[in-house]
Motif scaffolding. Structure first.
Motif, mmCIF file in Angstrom:
data_model
loop_
_atom_site.group_PDB
_atom_site.id
_atom_site.type_symbol
_atom_site.label_atom_id
_atom_site.label_comp_id
_atom_site.label_asym_id
_atom_site.label_seq_id
_atom_site.Cartn_x
_atom_site.Cartn_y
_atom_site.Cartn_z
ATOM 1 N N ASP A 155 11.240 -3.750 5.914
ATOM 2 C CA ASP A 155 10.191 -4.606 5.342
ATOM 3 C C ASP A 155 8.956 -4.605 6.232
ATOM 4 O OD1 ASP A 155 9.156 -6.763 3.541
ATOM 5 O OD2 ASP A 155 9.324 -7.939 5.382
ATOM 6 N N ARG A 156 9.186 -4.696 7.546
ATOM 7 C CA ARG A 156 8.048 -4.761 8.465
ATOM 8 C C ARG A 156 7.278 -3.446 8.514
ATOM 9 N NH1 ARG A 156 8.183 -5.950 15.045
ATOM 10 N NH2 ARG A 156 6.094 -5.160 15.459
ATOM 11 N N TYR A 157 7.967 -2.361 8.773
ATOM 12 C CA TYR A 157 7.266 -1.131 9.093
ATOM 13 C C TYR A 157 6.812 -0.354 7.868
ATOM 14 C CZ TYR A 157 8.646 -2.110 13.855
ATOM 15 O OH TYR A 157 8.803 -2.715 15.073
ATOM 16 N N SER A 158 7.533 -0.466 6.756
ATOM 17 C CA SER A 158 7.046 0.202 5.553
ATOM 18 C C SER A 158 5.768 -0.459 5.061
ATOM 19 C CB SER A 158 8.119 0.181 4.454
ATOM 20 O OG SER A 158 8.434 -1.146 4.070
ATOM 21 N N ASN A 159 5.705 -1.791 5.190
ATOM 22 C CA ASN A 159 4.483 -2.496 4.807
ATOM 23 C C ASN A 159 3.355 -2.256 5.799
ATOM 24 O OD1 ASN A 159 4.778 -4.207 2.298
ATOM 25 N ND2 ASN A 159 6.654 -4.763 3.371
ATOM 26 N N ALA A 160 3.680 -1.878 7.034
ATOM 27 C CA ALA A 160 2.642 -1.593 8.025
ATOM 28 C C ALA A 160 1.763 -0.438 7.568
ATOM 29 C CB ALA A 160 3.272 -1.279 9.377
ATOM 30 N N ILE A 161 2.364 0.552 6.914
ATOM 31 C CA ILE A 161 1.581 1.691 6.427
ATOM 32 C C ILE A 161 0.551 1.231 5.404
ATOM 33 C CG2 ILE A 161 1.691 3.874 5.191
ATOM 34 C CD1 ILE A 161 4.462 4.304 6.320
ATOM 35 N N ILE A 162 0.960 0.321 4.532
ATOM 36 C CA ILE A 162 0.074 -0.163 3.479
ATOM 37 C C ILE A 162 -1.017 -1.064 4.048
ATOM 38 C CG2 ILE A 162 -0.044 -1.502 1.339
ATOM 39 C CD1 ILE A 162 2.913 -0.693 0.889
ATOM 40 N N SER A 163 -0.616 -2.049 4.850
ATOM 41 C CA SER A 163 -1.587 -3.025 5.353
ATOM 42 C C SER A 163 -2.601 -2.399 6.302
ATOM 43 C CB SER A 163 -0.859 -4.186 6.042
ATOM 44 O OG SER A 163 -0.113 -3.721 7.149
ATOM 45 N N ASN A 164 -2.170 -1.382 7.059
ATOM 46 C CA ASN A 164 -3.089 -0.716 7.983
ATOM 47 C C ASN A 164 -3.762 0.501 7.358
ATOM 48 O OD1 ASN A 164 -2.795 -1.999 10.886
ATOM 49 N ND2 ASN A 164 -0.718 -1.900 10.055
ATOM 50 N N GLN A 165 -3.407 0.807 6.093
ATOM 51 C CA GLN A 165 -4.015 1.920 5.355
ATOM 52 C C GLN A 165 -3.973 3.218 6.175
ATOM 53 O OE1 GLN A 165 -7.869 -0.015 4.506
ATOM 54 N NE2 GLN A 165 -7.224 -0.213 2.379
ATOM 55 N N ILE A 166 -2.753 3.577 6.569
ATOM 56 C CA ILE A 166 -2.568 4.729 7.452
ATOM 57 C C ILE A 166 -2.353 5.990 6.621
ATOM 58 C CG2 ILE A 166 -1.325 5.621 9.441
ATOM 59 C CD1 ILE A 166 -0.276 2.788 9.919
ATOM 60 N N GLN A 167 -3.032 7.049 6.976
ATOM 61 C CA GLN A 167 -2.922 8.312 6.262
ATOM 62 C C GLN A 167 -1.658 9.070 6.667
ATOM 63 O OE1 GLN A 167 -6.751 9.951 7.406
ATOM 64 N NE2 GLN A 167 -7.609 9.456 5.399
ATOM 65 N N ASN A 168 -1.207 9.982 5.793
ATOM 66 C CA ASN A 168 0.057 10.682 5.996
ATOM 67 C C ASN A 168 0.093 11.546 7.245
ATOM 68 O OD1 ASN A 168 1.324 9.591 3.793
ATOM 69 N ND2 ASN A 168 1.035 11.375 2.453
ATOM 70 N N HIS A 169 -1.049 12.047 7.671
ATOM 71 C CA HIS A 169 -1.015 12.897 8.858
ATOM 72 C C HIS A 169 -0.742 12.086 10.125
ATOM 73 C CE1 HIS A 169 -5.212 11.535 9.305
ATOM 74 N NE2 HIS A 169 -5.088 11.854 10.585
ATOM 75 N N ILE A 170 -0.884 10.763 10.030
ATOM 76 C CA ILE A 170 -0.548 9.894 11.158
ATOM 77 C C ILE A 170 0.903 9.426 11.046
ATOM 78 C CG2 ILE A 170 -1.035 7.684 12.305
ATOM 79 C CD1 ILE A 170 -3.146 9.740 12.861
ATOM 80 N N VAL A 171 1.281 8.900 9.896
ATOM 81 C CA VAL A 171 2.652 8.419 9.705
ATOM 82 C C VAL A 171 2.990 8.412 8.221
ATOM 83 C CG1 VAL A 171 1.975 5.981 9.590
ATOM 84 C CG2 VAL A 171 4.294 6.581 10.293
ATOM 85 N N LYS A 172 4.258 8.643 7.932
ATOM 86 C CA LYS A 172 4.727 8.584 6.547
ATOM 87 C C LYS A 172 6.189 8.163 6.535
ATOM 88 C CE LYS A 172 5.431 13.594 6.760
ATOM 89 N NZ LYS A 172 5.024 14.897 6.203
ATOM 90 N N GLU A 173 6.584 7.582 5.415
ATOM 91 C CA GLU A 173 8.000 7.237 5.266
ATOM 92 C C GLU A 173 8.815 8.505 5.076
ATOM 93 O OE1 GLU A 173 9.590 3.976 3.004
ATOM 94 O OE2 GLU A 173 7.556 3.201 2.643
#
Length: 397
Positions: free
Chosen positions: A104-122
């Motif tokens: 819950d914490r880290y998957s939502n971190a991608i959304i809330s921080n608007q991180i692009q796939n080249h930085i991090v992805k599920e």
């Protein structure tokens, strides 16, 4: 010292001190690096392998914004100076999300921080089959070689086996006089990065920094070896030059230098529990026989780096009368600073990721340039945040 040539003294030859040296080099400021040890990267930066990846939070916070920016800055320096050809490393870091809470914490971190796939992805970590964050450009890396290479690039004048005994900013703030174990050094700027050795400096005694003990194991490359670093509370790095690192314990109370064999066993056992599809294929081994290293990180009270000009608390009016006047008038506390003295400390376990960016931020602020971050994030880094907190809690008077 001439007035035409600016000179900076950097205290501490770990990754933090090296990062400041690089920022100064890019501004053509002559730099003298001193360290009480016999060479660079002897303490926490001396671990055989570490990991580089950004720290994320579920919601967008100053902490996660800073860490993401620091990671991006690290990658920009990595690319600009072609460090991949000089620093042993393996790209790719998995961060397990193997509980409902962590997912819950880290998957939502991608959304809330608007991180692009080249930085991090599920992704799915293949050995555990668990959901994970995958950082394609995260790294298992040699901290020693990284520190040394940054020093090659910055080329400071080095004085090892040299301890800073005391320092004093001149009243006109034109220079700082540093008394060291090998003599006096006069400089225009002083940067303090000496980790837990801050306790030897009376001007830093008020900072809520603590020494934290960590223990790691250097193990021969296992077969099969995980091709990417895996973080699961502890971590197992990718193999570099025939070895992997299993780490790391955390203890802020019992700080003995000797390795604890029971900790080696517990880390080994936890690895088998968390990554059985990897470790069950390995030959039986006795973790008590692995090379073990104990090092000490320096952690701030809020686990956030300390970056900025050093407050001069000797000039802070702490009288009850003055403090009450401030409160009654609803005014902010006026904090005096050493104008030529900066500090970078409290990096904790994230020094490899955060140092280069922190060094750039500190040097740009000391030289009164435009800092590369927002004022909100910078305030979350400044050392005076602890003074303000203490003032609000009536702990200064």
């Amino acid at each position: 010292m001439t007035h035409l040539e600016k000179i900076a003294v950097v205290v501490g030859a770990g990754i933090a001190g090296a990062s400041i040296c690089l920022a100064l080099k890019q501004r053509n400021i002559k730099t003298i690096l001193i360290d009480s040890d016999t060479g660079p990267a002897k303490h926490a930066s001396g671990n055989p392998i570490g990991v580089v990846y950004p720290f994320l939070t579920k919601h967008k916070t100053s902490e996660s914004e800073f860490s993401l920016d620091a990671f991006r800055y690290f990658l920009s320096i990595w690319e600009r100076f072609n460090l991949k050809n000089f620093v042993p490393h393996v790209d790719g870091i998995y961060f397990l999300m193997d509980t409902k809470e962590s997912y819950d914490r880290y998957s939502n971190a991608i959304i809330s921080n608007q991180i692009q796939n080249h930085i991090v992805k599920e992704s799915i970590e293949p050995f555990s089959g668990s959901p994970a964050l995958f950082f394609p450009e995260g790294k298992s890396i040699s901290p020693v070689d990284l520190t040394k290479q940054i020093l090659v690039l910055s080329n400071p004048e080095t004085k090892y086996s040299c301890k800073l005994l005391s320092w004093k900013e001149e009243e006109n703030r034109s220079s700082v006089l540093c008394q060291t174990s090998i003599g006096e050094i006069e400089c225009d700027y002083l940067f303090l990065t000496q980790g837990y050795q801050f306790a030897d400096d009376p001007q830093l005694e008020w900072l809520p920094l603590r020494k934290v003990r960590g223990q790691i194991l250097k193990i021969p490359e296992q077969k099969p070896a995980n091709p990417f670093g895996i973080l699961y509370g502890d971590y197992i790095t990718s193999a570099i030059e025939g070895y992997q690192v299993l780490g790391a314990t955390f203890d802020e109370f019992k700080l003995e230098e000797e390795p604890r064999l029971e900790e080696s066993e517990s880390m080994w056992k936890e690895l088998f529990n968390r990554l059985p599809n990897l470790s069950n294929h390995w030959e039986p081994q006795n973790p008590r026989l692995f090379a073990t290293r104990v090092s000490y990180r320096t952690q701030s009270q809020d686990r956030h780096p300390i970056v900025g000009k050093l407050p001069n608390i000797s000039k802070l009016d702490l009288t009850v009368k003055y403090q009450n006047l401030l409160r009654n008038a609803n005014k902010k506390m006026n904090i005096p600073y050493y104008e030529s003295v900066g500090i970078l400390n409290g990096l904790g376990s994230r020094g490899l990721t955060h140092s280069l960016y922190s060094g750039e931020i500190l040097v740009s602020s000391m030289l009164e340039e435009t800092t590369p971050i927002s004022e909100t994030i910078f305030k979350s880094l400044k050392p005076d945040r602890f003074l303000i907190r203490m003032w609000k809690r009536d702990q200064l008077t």
